[in-house]
Design an enzyme around this catalytic site. Structure first.
Site, PDB file in Angstrom:
ATOM      1  CE  LYS A   1      13.206  22.182  20.817  1.00 34.58           C
ATOM      2  NZ  LYS A   1      12.398  21.917  22.010  1.00 34.58           N
TER       3      LYS A   1
ATOM      4  CE  LYS B   1       2.472  27.025  12.914  1.00 30.98           C
ATOM      5  NZ  LYS B   1       2.930  26.453  14.197  1.00 30.98           N
TER       6      LYS B   1
ATOM      7  CG  ASP C   1       6.852  30.506  12.691  1.00 34.82           C
ATOM      8  OD1 ASP C   1       7.358  31.364  13.441  1.00 34.82           O
ATOM      9  OD2 ASP C   1       6.108  29.597  13.113  1.00 34.82           O
TER      10      ASP C   1
ATOM     11  CD  GLU D   1       4.854  23.543  14.924  1.00 35.37           C
ATOM     12  OE1 GLU D   1       4.068  24.207  14.220  1.00 35.37           O
ATOM     13  OE2 GLU D   1       5.697  24.062  15.669  1.00 35.37           O
TER      14      GLU D   1
ATOM     15  CG  HIS E   1      13.287  26.796  14.575  1.00 36.00           C
ATOM     16  ND1 HIS E   1      14.020  27.619  15.402  1.00 36.00           N
ATOM     17  CD2 HIS E   1      11.984  27.074  14.849  1.00 36.00           C
ATOM     18  CE1 HIS E   1      13.200  28.356  16.132  1.00 36.00           C
ATOM     19  NE2 HIS E   1      11.961  28.043  15.808  1.00 36.00           N
TER      20      HIS E   1
END
Length: 439
Positions: A134, A288, A187, A168, A192
């Site tokens: 990114k 999430k 995850d 998210e 990340h």
């Protein structure tokens, strides 16, 4: 395929001549991961295409597959001589891209690496983390080291704390089988968010090259103090409403254990034990089914210590912390918030913001992260890919916490879909007299 490219491309339109030249070079070959004969057939097919189109034998194998198959595929590719072990400037190359997860703990990460070491040269392995592709993430080092304004105060003397947040709005969709084996820490956080933390806190590399940057990231990973259980919060969403739509709780999702203890939200407080960052808390959160989709880094500076603006001298001057906000998605850009006098005769002070956005400042289309990373791999540039040492150092940090969590069954669900986060995550900061920034 053309329709899919048109739909997902950032470009306004596709040059039909370019597409036709590419379309004529796209071939499909089907085989079973476990079928040895299939690899022999693939090798013969690739050699046939090399002769037909003069492509000189270069190979890029992208394992966008379930991680359970990684080792089997790698062994078979090597066994059937699809990897080259002598690669020079005038020789064809073979490269391997692996998608996360790179193991599920320190032990399995080491097992995967042993398989890699036995079958392909490390210099030919590209561990892809799309966050590193990114534009704003790539810009972190430039913001820090190309601007005296920031680098001179990039330390514990001036910075109060740092927040790294990934929110998210989506759930797990059809990934129930995968997510039940991973959870949010594996995850998102172990890879990340940890990479963002490294870029934000590493010392300046001696040169702006791949290996020098990786060395500094590894140094930071090894200086992060062990995570205390009281500095970690996990959560799981229950049913709720997200953006005016009723949604299921995690345990009601497809292919999810109705009594699952897998976390869909994580919040952590980390400390880095080095002179630059000693005593500065780093708060990480990822979840999430939160209200919106956003990823950002907030660097919160300490308030001014000058008595000119204390309550006695300036009762209408409630100073706010200066903030540097690095927006990774959506609306990639950087914002700086600082205190300013309000026009008029009164001594009023209010925070104001200067906001830079890539899409409005530069007259260019920012490429997708994967687009940049795949291009780098073809060119042989490993700068934006994760090294084995980084992977293992990261697992050394997080595996003890995962082991502790596995021994205690949590009370889930503990936040509603569409809510901000579990209450325990707010308390993690409130104990320190701080609060999460709005998403």
């Amino acid at each position: 395929m053309k329709l899919a490219v048109q739909h997902f491309s950032h470009s306004s339109e596709i040059d039909i001549r370019v597409w036709e030249s590419l379309e004529n070079r796209i071939f499909y070959h089907q085989a079973n991961f476990s079928d040895a004969e299939g690899y022999s057939v693939l090798k013969a097919y690739l050699e046939q295409l090399d002769q037909q189109y003069g492509t000189q034998g270069n190979r890029l194998f992208y394992l966008s597959t379930p991680p359970d198959y990684f080792q089997e595929i790698i062994r078979n590719l090597n066994r059937h001589q699809l990897f080259y072990h002598e690669q020079g400037a005038q020789q064809p190359w073979s490269r391997l891209i692996i998608e996360k997860p790179f193991g599920v703990n320190l032990e399995t990460a080491r097992e995967l690496q042993q398989c890699i070491d036995a079958n392909i040269d490390e210099e030919s392995v590209y561990r892809i983390d799309h966050y590193l592709g990114k534009e704003t993430v790539q810009n972190i080092l430039t913001i820090r080291f190309a601007n005296t304004l920031f680098e001179s105060c990039w330390n514990s003397q001036y910075i109060d704390h740092v927040q790294i947040s990934v929110s998210e709005s989506i759930g797990i969709g059809s990934r129930g089988n995968f997510f039940e084996k991973s959870g949010m820490l594996r995850d998102m956080v172990q890879n990340h968010l940890t990479q963002l933390l490294c870029l934000l806190t590493m010392e300046p590399p001696s040169e702006f090259f791949s290996e020098e940057i990786k060395k500094e990231k590894i140094k930071i990973l090894k200086k992060i103090l062990p995570i205390r259980e009281e500095d970690a919060v996990r959560g799981q969403y229950g049913e709720g409403i997200v953006q005016d739509v009723s949604v299921l709780g995690y345990r009601e999702e497809e292919n999810v254990d109705p009594n699952s203890s897998v976390e869909t939200y994580v919040a952590l407080k980390l400390f880095i034990d080095n002179p630059r960052w000693k005593g500065v808390p780093f708060y990480l959160q990822a979840g999430k089914r939160l209200p919106k989709r956003t990823t950002d880094i907030a660097v919160i500076f300490k308030k001014s210590s000058y008595n000119l603006f204390n309550a006695e001298n300036c009762p209408l001057c409630p100073l706010e912390n200066d903030l540097l906000i690095i927006r990774i998605q959506p609306d990639e850009g950087v914002a700086l918030q600082f205190n300013c006098k309000v026009p008029g005769t009164n001594k009023l002070v209010r925070p104001v913001k200067m906001d830079f956005r890539y899409d409005s400042y530069f007259n260019t289309v920012t490429p997708e992260a994967y687009e940049r990373l795949l291009c780098d791999c073809i060119l042989g540039d490993r700068t934006l890919f994760t090294s084995n040492e980084e992977v293992l150092a990261s697992w050394e940090l997080f595996s003890p916490l995962l082991e502790k969590w596995s021994q205690v069954r949590p009370i889930f669900p503990n936040y509603m879909a569409g809510s901000l986060r579990p209450q325990e995550a707010d308390e993690l900061l409130s104990r320190d007299g701080k609060a999460w920034r709005p998403y």
